[in-house]
Motif scaffolding. Structure first.
Motif, mmCIF file in Angstrom:
data_model
loop_
_atom_site.group_PDB
_atom_site.id
_atom_site.type_symbol
_atom_site.label_atom_id
_atom_site.label_comp_id
_atom_site.label_asym_id
_atom_site.label_seq_id
_atom_site.Cartn_x
_atom_site.Cartn_y
_atom_site.Cartn_z
ATOM 1 N N VAL A 36 -15.802 12.418 -17.449
ATOM 2 C CA VAL A 36 -14.972 13.005 -15.692
ATOM 3 C C VAL A 36 -13.504 12.636 -16.576
ATOM 4 C CG1 VAL A 36 -14.255 12.911 -13.732
ATOM 5 C CG2 VAL A 36 -16.805 12.114 -14.146
ATOM 6 N N ILE A 37 -12.695 14.282 -16.168
ATOM 7 C CA ILE A 37 -11.476 14.171 -16.314
ATOM 8 C C ILE A 37 -10.922 13.636 -15.119
ATOM 9 C CG2 ILE A 37 -9.579 15.050 -17.677
ATOM 10 C CD1 ILE A 37 -11.688 17.005 -18.868
ATOM 11 N N GLY A 38 -10.280 12.678 -15.333
ATOM 12 C CA GLY A 38 -9.411 12.073 -14.488
ATOM 13 C C GLY A 38 -8.058 12.079 -14.475
ATOM 14 N N GLU A 39 -6.899 12.464 -13.444
ATOM 15 C CA GLU A 39 -5.607 13.024 -13.763
ATOM 16 C C GLU A 39 -5.497 11.197 -13.066
ATOM 17 O OE1 GLU A 39 -2.525 16.279 -12.811
ATOM 18 O OE2 GLU A 39 -3.363 15.523 -10.942
ATOM 19 N N THR A 40 -4.495 10.271 -13.498
ATOM 20 C CA THR A 40 -4.011 9.253 -12.698
ATOM 21 C C THR A 40 -2.877 9.534 -12.605
ATOM 22 O OG1 THR A 40 -6.223 7.971 -14.167
ATOM 23 C CG2 THR A 40 -4.013 6.429 -12.305
ATOM 24 N N ARG A 41 -2.334 9.141 -11.435
ATOM 25 C CA ARG A 41 -0.796 8.899 -11.446
ATOM 26 C C ARG A 41 -0.852 7.233 -10.139
ATOM 27 N NH1 ARG A 41 1.559 13.698 -9.726
ATOM 28 N NH2 ARG A 41 0.063 15.531 -10.422
ATOM 29 N N LEU A 42 0.752 6.845 -10.647
ATOM 30 C CA LEU A 42 0.414 5.119 -10.386
ATOM 31 C C LEU A 42 1.918 5.161 -9.562
ATOM 32 C CD1 LEU A 42 -0.080 3.377 -13.740
ATOM 33 C CD2 LEU A 42 -1.359 3.937 -11.936
ATOM 34 N N LEU A 43 2.152 4.872 -8.720
ATOM 35 C CA LEU A 43 3.351 4.913 -8.112
ATOM 36 C C LEU A 43 3.201 3.321 -7.431
ATOM 37 C CD1 LEU A 43 5.454 6.058 -6.317
ATOM 38 C CD2 LEU A 43 3.831 6.052 -4.150
ATOM 39 N N ARG A 44 4.753 3.345 -7.866
ATOM 40 C CA ARG A 44 5.525 1.531 -7.552
ATOM 41 C C ARG A 44 5.777 1.672 -6.011
ATOM 42 N NH1 ARG A 44 10.970 -1.355 -9.002
ATOM 43 N NH2 ARG A 44 10.338 -3.185 -8.999
ATOM 44 N N PHE A 45 5.457 0.341 -5.550
ATOM 45 C CA PHE A 45 6.003 0.209 -3.862
ATOM 46 C C PHE A 45 7.200 -0.603 -4.399
ATOM 47 C CE2 PHE A 45 2.379 1.681 -3.082
ATOM 48 C CZ PHE A 45 2.169 2.952 -2.099
ATOM 49 N N PRO A 46 8.263 -1.309 -3.672
ATOM 50 C CA PRO A 46 8.782 -1.759 -3.567
ATOM 51 C C PRO A 46 8.634 -3.027 -2.680
ATOM 52 C CG PRO A 46 9.945 0.578 -2.318
ATOM 53 C CD PRO A 46 8.516 0.758 -3.151
ATOM 54 N N HIS A 47 9.438 -4.429 -3.810
ATOM 55 C CA HIS A 47 8.502 -5.856 -2.609
ATOM 56 C C HIS A 47 9.320 -6.483 -3.147
ATOM 57 C CE1 HIS A 47 6.293 -9.390 -1.452
ATOM 58 N NE2 HIS A 47 5.860 -8.297 -0.628
ATOM 59 N N PRO A 48 9.646 -7.157 -2.522
ATOM 60 C CA PRO A 48 11.480 -8.424 -3.470
ATOM 61 C C PRO A 48 10.467 -9.838 -3.374
ATOM 62 C CG PRO A 48 11.066 -8.777 -0.406
ATOM 63 C CD PRO A 48 9.978 -7.728 -0.631
ATOM 64 N N HIS A 49 9.620 -9.059 -3.499
ATOM 65 C CA HIS A 49 8.442 -11.062 -4.669
ATOM 66 C C HIS A 49 7.605 -10.446 -5.184
ATOM 67 C CE1 HIS A 49 10.780 -13.210 -1.684
ATOM 68 N NE2 HIS A 49 10.484 -12.841 -0.813
ATOM 69 N N ARG A 50 7.025 -9.436 -5.484
ATOM 70 C CA ARG A 50 6.147 -8.614 -6.594
ATOM 71 C C ARG A 50 6.540 -7.797 -6.964
ATOM 72 N NH1 ARG A 50 0.506 -10.314 -2.343
ATOM 73 N NH2 ARG A 50 0.161 -8.469 -3.364
ATOM 74 N N THR A 51 5.133 -7.273 -7.494
ATOM 75 C CA THR A 51 4.902 -5.594 -8.379
ATOM 76 C C THR A 51 3.412 -5.250 -7.620
ATOM 77 O OG1 THR A 51 5.801 -6.223 -10.044
ATOM 78 C CG2 THR A 51 5.668 -4.160 -10.276
ATOM 79 N N LEU A 52 4.598 -4.144 -6.806
ATOM 80 C CA LEU A 52 2.694 -3.601 -6.710
ATOM 81 C C LEU A 52 2.903 -2.401 -6.905
ATOM 82 C CD1 LEU A 52 3.562 -4.370 -2.982
ATOM 83 C CD2 LEU A 52 2.012 -5.841 -4.086
ATOM 84 N N ILE A 53 1.247 -1.682 -7.317
ATOM 85 C CA ILE A 53 1.614 -0.519 -7.551
ATOM 86 C C ILE A 53 0.542 0.260 -7.420
ATOM 87 C CG2 ILE A 53 0.745 0.845 -10.048
ATOM 88 C CD1 ILE A 53 2.582 -1.056 -11.416
#
Length: 140
Positions: A36-53
Motif C-alpha cells: 500500500v502507498i500511504g500518505e503520512t501527515r504528522l502534526l505537532r500539538f503544543p504542550h508545555p511539558h511534552r512533545t505530542l505528535i
C-alpha cells in the motif's frame, strides 16, 4: 522497513517536532501481503511539558496507480504520434485552450511550446487561401 524509510521517518519526526509539517509518502505491507502507498501527515500539538505528535496515514494507492496509468498512456500516445508522423491539435471550444502533440516540428517547423503560445486565429491565418473555405467548413 528499509533503512531509507526509517531515516525519512526520523527526519520527518524531527521536522515536525521543530514545528514544520509536510506530508510524505511511503510504501508499507499490509498483513494480507498487499503493498500500500500511504500518505503520512504528522502534526505537532503544543504542550508545555511534552512533545505530542499526531500522525495520520491515508491510503493513496488507487490514486497513485491511476496517475501512473495516465502517465504511461500519455507517453504511449506521444510516441505513436511522433513516430507515425502525425500532428494532433485539440482545442477546447469553451476556453480556447489548445494542445498540440505529435510531429509538429517535423511537419510545420514549430515546437509544441511555440504552438501553445499562439493567439486565436494564428492557425487559420496560415491556411492556404485556396483551402481556406474548405478548411473553415470542416472546422465549424
Amino acid at each position: 522497513m528499509t533503512r531509507s524509510t526509517i531515516l525519512w521517518i526520523s527526519l520527518s519526526l524531527a521536522a515536525t517536532t521543530a514545528g514544520t509539517t509536510q506530508p510524505f509518502e511511503w510504501h508499507y505491507q499490509r498483513p494480507d501481503g498487499r503493498i500500500v502507498i500511504g500518505e503520512t501527515r504528522l502534526l505537532r500539538f503544543p504542550h508545555p511539558h511534552r512533545t505530542l505528535i499526531r500522525g495520520s496515514v491515508t491510503d493513496i494507492t488507487e490514486r497513485k496507480t491511476a496517475e501512473a496509468a495516465v502517465r504511461a498512456s500519455e507517453e504511449r500516445f506521444r510516441i505513436v504520434a511522433e513516430q507515425t508522423g502525425q500532428m494532433i491539435f485539440d482545442q477546447d471550444l469553451l476556453t480556447g485552450t489548445r494542445v498540440w502533440a505529435g510531429a509538429t516540428a517535423t511537419i510545420i517547423g514549430y515546437s509544441h511550446e511555440e504552438l501553445g503560445c499562439t493567439p486565436p486565429g494564428w492557425w487559420t491565418a496560415r491556411v492556404h487561401p485556396g483551402d481556406l473555405e474548405s478548411f473553415l467548413a470542416q472546422t465549424e
